[in-house]
Structure formats: structure tokens, C-alpha cells
Design a protein around this motif. Sequence first.
Motif, PDB file in Angstrom:
ATOM      1  N   ALA A 258       0.808  -1.226   0.000  1.00  0.00           N
ATOM      2  CA  ALA A 258       0.000   0.000   0.000  1.00  0.00           C
ATOM      3  C   ALA A 258       0.842   1.278   0.000  1.00  0.00           C
ATOM      4  O   ALA A 258       0.301   2.366  -0.193  1.00  0.00           O
ATOM      5  CB  ALA A 258      -0.916  -0.001   1.221  1.00  0.00           C
ATOM      6  N   ALA A 259       2.120   1.162   0.189  1.00  0.00           N
ATOM      7  CA  ALA A 259       2.978   2.347   0.317  1.00  0.00           C
ATOM      8  C   ALA A 259       3.178   3.048  -1.017  1.00  0.00           C
ATOM      9  O   ALA A 259       3.030   2.464  -2.088  1.00  0.00           O
ATOM     10  CB  ALA A 259       4.337   1.940   0.887  1.00  0.00           C
ATOM     11  N   GLU A 260       3.519   4.343  -0.942  1.00  0.00           N
ATOM     12  CA  GLU A 260       3.929   5.085  -2.125  1.00  0.00           C
ATOM     13  C   GLU A 260       5.347   4.655  -2.509  1.00  0.00           C
ATOM     14  O   GLU A 260       6.180   4.385  -1.633  1.00  0.00           O
ATOM     15  CB  GLU A 260       3.911   6.589  -1.852  1.00  0.00           C
ATOM     16  N   GLN A 261       5.624   4.601  -3.822  1.00  0.00           N
ATOM     17  CA  GLN A 261       6.943   4.158  -4.266  1.00  0.00           C
ATOM     18  C   GLN A 261       8.052   5.054  -3.727  1.00  0.00           C
ATOM     19  O   GLN A 261       9.142   4.565  -3.372  1.00  0.00           O
ATOM     20  CB  GLN A 261       7.022   4.120  -5.796  1.00  0.00           C
ATOM     21  N   ASP A 262       7.801   6.356  -3.626  1.00  0.00           N
ATOM     22  CA  ASP A 262       8.800   7.270  -3.077  1.00  0.00           C
ATOM     23  C   ASP A 262       9.199   6.874  -1.665  1.00  0.00           C
ATOM     24  O   ASP A 262      10.369   6.972  -1.279  1.00  0.00           O
ATOM     25  CB  ASP A 262       8.276   8.712  -3.067  1.00  0.00           C
ATOM     26  N   GLN A 263       8.226   6.412  -0.864  1.00  0.00           N
ATOM     27  CA  GLN A 263       8.517   6.007   0.508  1.00  0.00           C
ATOM     28  C   GLN A 263       9.409   4.764   0.531  1.00  0.00           C
ATOM     29  O   GLN A 263      10.348   4.671   1.337  1.00  0.00           O
ATOM     30  CB  GLN A 263       7.205   5.705   1.255  1.00  0.00           C
TER      31      GLN A 263
ATOM     32  N   ARG B  38      12.910   5.694  -0.607  1.00  0.00           N
ATOM     33  CA  ARG B  38      13.626   6.480   0.408  1.00  0.00           C
ATOM     34  C   ARG B  38      14.190   5.563   1.490  1.00  0.00           C
ATOM     35  O   ARG B  38      15.304   5.785   1.968  1.00  0.00           O
ATOM     36  CB  ARG B  38      12.674   7.508   1.032  1.00  0.00           C
TER      37      ARG B  38
ATOM     38  N   ARG C 145      11.914  -1.654  -6.190  1.00  0.00           N
ATOM     39  CA  ARG C 145      10.667  -1.540  -6.966  1.00  0.00           C
ATOM     40  C   ARG C 145      10.026  -2.912  -7.158  1.00  0.00           C
ATOM     41  O   ARG C 145       8.802  -3.058  -7.041  1.00  0.00           O
ATOM     42  CB  ARG C 145      10.966  -0.878  -8.312  1.00  0.00           C
TER      43      ARG C 145
ATOM     44  N   GLN D 138       8.301  -4.227  -3.971  1.00  0.00           N
ATOM     45  CA  GLN D 138       6.958  -3.698  -3.754  1.00  0.00           C
ATOM     46  C   GLN D 138       5.964  -4.298  -4.750  1.00  0.00           C
ATOM     47  O   GLN D 138       4.824  -4.622  -4.387  1.00  0.00           O
ATOM     48  CB  GLN D 138       6.950  -2.169  -3.870  1.00  0.00           C
TER      49      GLN D 138
ATOM     50  N   ARG E 147       2.519  -6.485  -3.869  1.00  0.00           N
ATOM     51  CA  ARG E 147       1.187  -6.232  -4.420  1.00  0.00           C
ATOM     52  C   ARG E 147       0.608  -7.479  -5.077  1.00  0.00           C
ATOM     53  O   ARG E 147      -0.599  -7.741  -4.981  1.00  0.00           O
ATOM     54  CB  ARG E 147       1.254  -5.059  -5.399  1.00  0.00           C
TER      55      ARG E 147
ATOM     56  N   GLN F   1      12.177  13.473 -11.503  1.00  0.00           N
ATOM     57  CA  GLN F   1      12.130  12.077 -11.102  1.00  0.00           C
ATOM     58  C   GLN F   1      12.394  11.196 -12.318  1.00  0.00           C
ATOM     59  O   GLN F   1      11.777  11.369 -13.372  1.00  0.00           O
ATOM     60  CB  GLN F   1      10.765  11.735 -10.502  1.00  0.00           C
TER      61      GLN F   1
ATOM     62  N   GLY G 142      12.383   6.102 -10.556  1.00  0.00           N
ATOM     63  CA  GLY G 142      11.685   6.460  -9.323  1.00  0.00           C
ATOM     64  C   GLY G 142      12.459   7.381  -8.409  1.00  0.00           C
ATOM     65  O   GLY G 142      11.867   8.013  -7.530  1.00  0.00           O
TER      66      GLY G 142
END
Length: 349
Positions: free
Chosen positions: A29-34, A37, A49, A52, A56, A210, A219
Amino acid sequence: MLQQTTVATVVPYFERFVARFPDVASLAAAEQDQVLRMWEGLGYYSRARNLQKAARVIVEEFNGKFPETAEELRTLPGIGPYTAGAIASFAFNQPAGILEANTLRLYSRLIELDIDPRGSAGQKILWKFANWIVSRRHAADFNQAVMDLGSQVCRPTDPDCRVCPLMPSCKSLESGRQDQIPLEKARPKITDVVEAAIAIRHGNRFLLRQYQEGERWTGLWDFVRFEVSADAAAGITFPPKRRATAGVLKGQRSLFQEELSAAAQQLPGELRQRVEQLSGITVNHYAPIAEIRHAVTRYRIRLLCLSCVSTGGRIRRQSGYQWCAKSQLAGLPLSTTARQFADQLTESR
């Protein structure tokens, strides 16, 4: 995380990562930026990437239950045959073979593999052997044992064949070729590259973009960065204290301590043109911030980190560049060198 990274390096990253994403659902559920980081500094960002993406898939197609067989695991993004075999055998004791540096060497010597073990033909033979020889009832113990045997006994040089429990079955030892197998991997040719990273400032904001799908560091965010010619690089000068290897930038002055003035140096025409071509923003003078030397795969890179102030122009449409506040830099996922550069730019007086 352990792919292409040492255990000692991984441990603190792993602890921070699972504290931030304690289960598959939170990672999915997280944002890719998070995610990027939290991964920042480990390199090979496609792993993050894919991790994640795999989370999913597990949530959406496996109802949140982690698959247990090597065949199912291979359907997840970023999981190849070795990772699938390692997870299946170590986590679930499934009879799946593994092939990494130590077992590749051990198995190559056992069967006296006379071709490149890393090529497609060699890999096909070794994987077939690994899946044939693995214990059907004690796969986890077996795979741990052959990895240890490869690292401690069947060493790359000077293998200790006298104490090896597999000595009677080793074809390479029988023919006296244990020091010649596996065949050595051809070393890649090192290419020297010079790049410039330009931090363009407008008030209290910096120009960043980005990286998109298909680009290196997909990303991640970065300043204006591009390869420069030897002639253009020769026109950039740094005081001796500003030269550093990646990870060693302590004691250098920040952009805000380096206020651009009449004494700032003239930016070479090639760099000015490239900045405007890529971003649409015009710049003139520059102040040297740091020179970072680092390596990426077969490239040996000299990165010239420069600061400039915008003198006009508009961001080029569809370029992806945007003005980001100084305070945003800490939260954006950056490459290792971009983070070192950003840290210099955001130091307070």
C-alpha cells in the motif's frame, strides 16, 4: 536486500525497512517514493521496486499468503531461480536447489564442468544438477551445508580437498583440475566517464526531476545531471579540499556558505547549453561544491557537483523538471551521490 549486498551492510537497512513496512500489506500500500527512500543507499534500486511489486501480487493474487514453492515464487517480480530456491528451501524446506557463488564452484568441480558456468548452457546443466542432488526431506539443511562447504572447503583458490566429504565423487579432483575449474569469468572493460550534476537554485528552491520507467534509477529524484566531454570538464576547477570519493564529503562548505558572487567562475558553454536543452532554465556562473569519484558496474565515474542560480527561462514542457523546496530534499529518494550533494546544499550556516 541480500542480492549483491553483504550481510553487514544489509542489517541496519533491513531493521529500518521492516519497522516502516512490518507486513506485506503495508509494503503493497505504500507510495513508491517512501519505499525508495527507505532503500536509499543500497543501490540496484530495481530490487526495491520489484519488492513492492511482488508485495502487491501477493496481496492481490495470493490473498496475502506468501507462496511456498519455487515455481510459485518465480512468478513474483524480481525473484529469479536462486532467490526462489533459497526462499522455498530455507523458509519452507521445499526440495529446491540453489546456485550461487559457492555452490556454482562446488558443483562445477564435482561434475568437472568444462564450459563457462555463468553462460546459458552452463547454467542449464548446473541448475539441473542442483535440483537433482538436493535432499528431498532436508532441503534447508542440505543447501546450507553445500554453501558452507563451498565457502570453507571448496574455496576459489587452494581448495582443501583432503577434508572434503565429497572427495570420492569429485571428477575435477580425479583428473587433477580442481584449480582450473570453474573457468574464470572474463573481466569487464572499465570505462571512464565524467558527469556533471548541476544544482540550479531559484530563491529557496532547487530544480529536480524524477527518473521515469526505463531510465537508470527509476523512481529516484536528481538534479540536472548529464555526461560531459573531457574538454568541458577541463574547464571546471575545484579547490583540492573539494575532491572526495563517494561517501567522504565531510568538512565542505554548503551552497549557502558559498554565495555566488562576482568571483564565481564562468560555466563552460557546453554545460550551459546542456542545462538549457534539458530543463529550459538558463544559468551562467557556477560555484564548485564537490568532486565525487565512484563506480557503477563497469563505469568509473568522476562526478562534478556544481551550484548555479537561475538567470531566466521556463521549465521545458514534458521535461519532468520541477522546483522543489529545500525542505523537501530530505524526504525525496535520491541516489547515493545525489544525497551527498543534497546534504551539502542544505547545510545551514
